[in-house]
Design an enzyme around this catalytic site. Structure first.
Site, mmCIF file in Angstrom:
data_model
loop_
_atom_site.group_PDB
_atom_site.id
_atom_site.type_symbol
_atom_site.label_atom_id
_atom_site.label_comp_id
_atom_site.label_asym_id
_atom_site.label_seq_id
_atom_site.Cartn_x
_atom_site.Cartn_y
_atom_site.Cartn_z
ATOM 1 N N SER A 43 0.642 14.917 1.272
ATOM 2 C CA SER A 43 -0.703 14.858 0.598
ATOM 3 C C SER A 43 -1.592 15.756 1.923
ATOM 4 O O SER A 43 -2.539 16.399 1.503
ATOM 5 C CB SER A 43 -1.240 13.895 0.417
ATOM 6 O OG SER A 43 -1.656 12.794 1.383
ATOM 7 N N LYS A 91 -6.228 10.672 4.664
ATOM 8 C CA LYS A 91 -7.143 11.759 3.995
ATOM 9 C C LYS A 91 -8.047 12.386 5.052
ATOM 10 O O LYS A 91 -8.378 11.547 6.016
ATOM 11 C CB LYS A 91 -7.795 11.350 2.741
ATOM 12 C CG LYS A 91 -6.871 10.609 1.628
ATOM 13 C CD LYS A 91 -6.145 11.580 0.902
ATOM 14 C CE LYS A 91 -5.067 11.191 -0.200
ATOM 15 N NZ LYS A 91 -3.812 11.453 0.163
#
Lengths: 175, 201
Positions: A43, A91
């Site tokens: 990701s 993230k």
């Protein structure tokens, strides 16, 4: 025999003393100051785990930096997943409270980040489970700030706090 | 009398001897300073060490086992009065064994530095009535995966999931299980007065 027992007793005593000092100190250090973690998944490509690398990256997570829940736009942070509390996700912070952000594939096209929340996204759009699917996340879920890549040795570097220009919030709150 | 004199002289001699000896090997007051400094440094380091050690033990206890918490605010009346002192345990959070009806302490979703104290009404997947019970058209919502629905016992005076929605499980800090103060309320916690809020399934 008695001598051996005395030695054993002394040894056990020293061990217990060291144990009750070392374990709490180590646990507190890992909780409050810094720890290391292996990044899994794609990701955050290309910042972390770029394709072609045989092993996954190990990053240094700095807890001390976020003790007052202060993050900047562009920082790479780890947080407790809002969908699965046993899992941590890593993230990039895109927007802070008060910002208006343009979403990618969210229910609403523009979202204003509420108070005490942040908008996080993976660098690899479309392959990341991030705020575009679960919405803004509460700052209370913040776990740590990822500052360095430690492993593999060839990729040792500081993780810069950069906001992708195309993902800059539409309107930022002046602080 | 002579005996006393003799003793005084002998003490004086010893002192002079001590000073002379130390003069030969260096300045006696310096060595005295050095030993004092060393002792003071040792004491300081020991104090710092003990502070760190007990600080770490306290952190581990508060983080993983539980502790005494003071709750303020009217949102949990009548179960927990304003400014009550309670025991909270963090083990059930770590083992993911929070049940419906438990009273929890969680970080506020809008301000991570403040804590809130509410009752768990629904776990993930539960159906929650979001409209008032007297409404003709009932509206429900489902608690998403990894979230809990929390409400105060004082439904008229509580900011909870009815205003900000379900909160993520990761915000939960601990579970309250025992009241210490006020003494008239000493003991385990009462059941929710709003049992109709719990979903049946």
């Amino acid at each position: 025999m008695a001598q051996a027992r005395g030695w054993l007793r002394r040894y056990l005593k020293a061990f217990c003393k060291g144990f009750f000092v070392a374990v709490p100190v180590a646990v507190t250090f890992l909780d409050k100051v810094a720890c290391v973690a292996r990044v899994e998944g794609a990701s955050m490509q290309p910042s972390l785990n770029p394709g072609g690398s045989p092993s996954s990256d190990v990053v240094l997570l700095n807890h001390w930096k976020v003790r007052n829940f202060e993050v900047q736009r562009g920082d790479i942070v780890s947080l407790v997943s809002p969908k699965n509390p046993a899992q941590k996700i890593i993230k990039r912070v895109i927007a802070l409270e008060g910002d208006i952000v343009q979403t990618i594939g969210h229910r609403k096209r523009f979202v204003r980040v509420p108070r005490g929340h942040m908008w996080v996204e993976g660098d690899h759009h479309g392959h990341s489970f991030d705020s575009n699917s679960f919405g803004p996340v509460s700052l209370g879920l913040l776990h740590a700030h990822a500052t360095h890549i430690l492993w593999p040795p060839g990729r040792w570097q500081r993780l810069e706090s950069v906001l992708p220009p195309e993902r800059t919030p539409v309107q930022t709150e002046v602080q | 009398m002579s005996f006393m004199k003799l003793k005084a002289i002998s003490i004086l001699l010893t002192v002079i001897n001590f000073i002379n000896n130390n003069k030969k090997s260096g300045q006696w007051w310096q060595s005295l300073h050095r030993t004092m400094l060393r002792r003071a440094l040792g004491k300081t380091f020991r104090l710092i060490g003990y502070t760190i050690q007990y600080g770490c033990i306290a952190h581990c206890a508060f983080e993983y086992v539980g502790g005494v918490v003071m709750c303020s605010g009217p949102s949990m009346e009548p179960t927990i009065e304003n400014s009550a002192v309670v025991f909270a345990e963090n083990l059930s959070r770590h083992f993911y064994s929070i049940q419906r009806g438990d009273i929890i302490i969680a970080k506020s979703p809008s301000n991570p530095k403040s804590n809130i104290c509410k009752r768990v009404i629904g776990l993930e997947g539960d159906k929650i009535l979001t409209s008032s019970p007297s409404d003709f058209f009932k509206s429900h919502s489902y608690v998403p995966v990894g979230h809990v629905w929390i409400e105060g016992d004082n439904l008229q005076n509580s900011t909870d999931s009815r205003s900000y929605g379900p909160i993520p499980y990761g915000l939960i800090r601990g579970r309250i299980f025992f009241k210490i103060w006020p003494l008239s309320d000493f003991g385990f916690l009462r059941d929710s007065p709003n049992s109709h809020r719990f979903s049946d399934d």
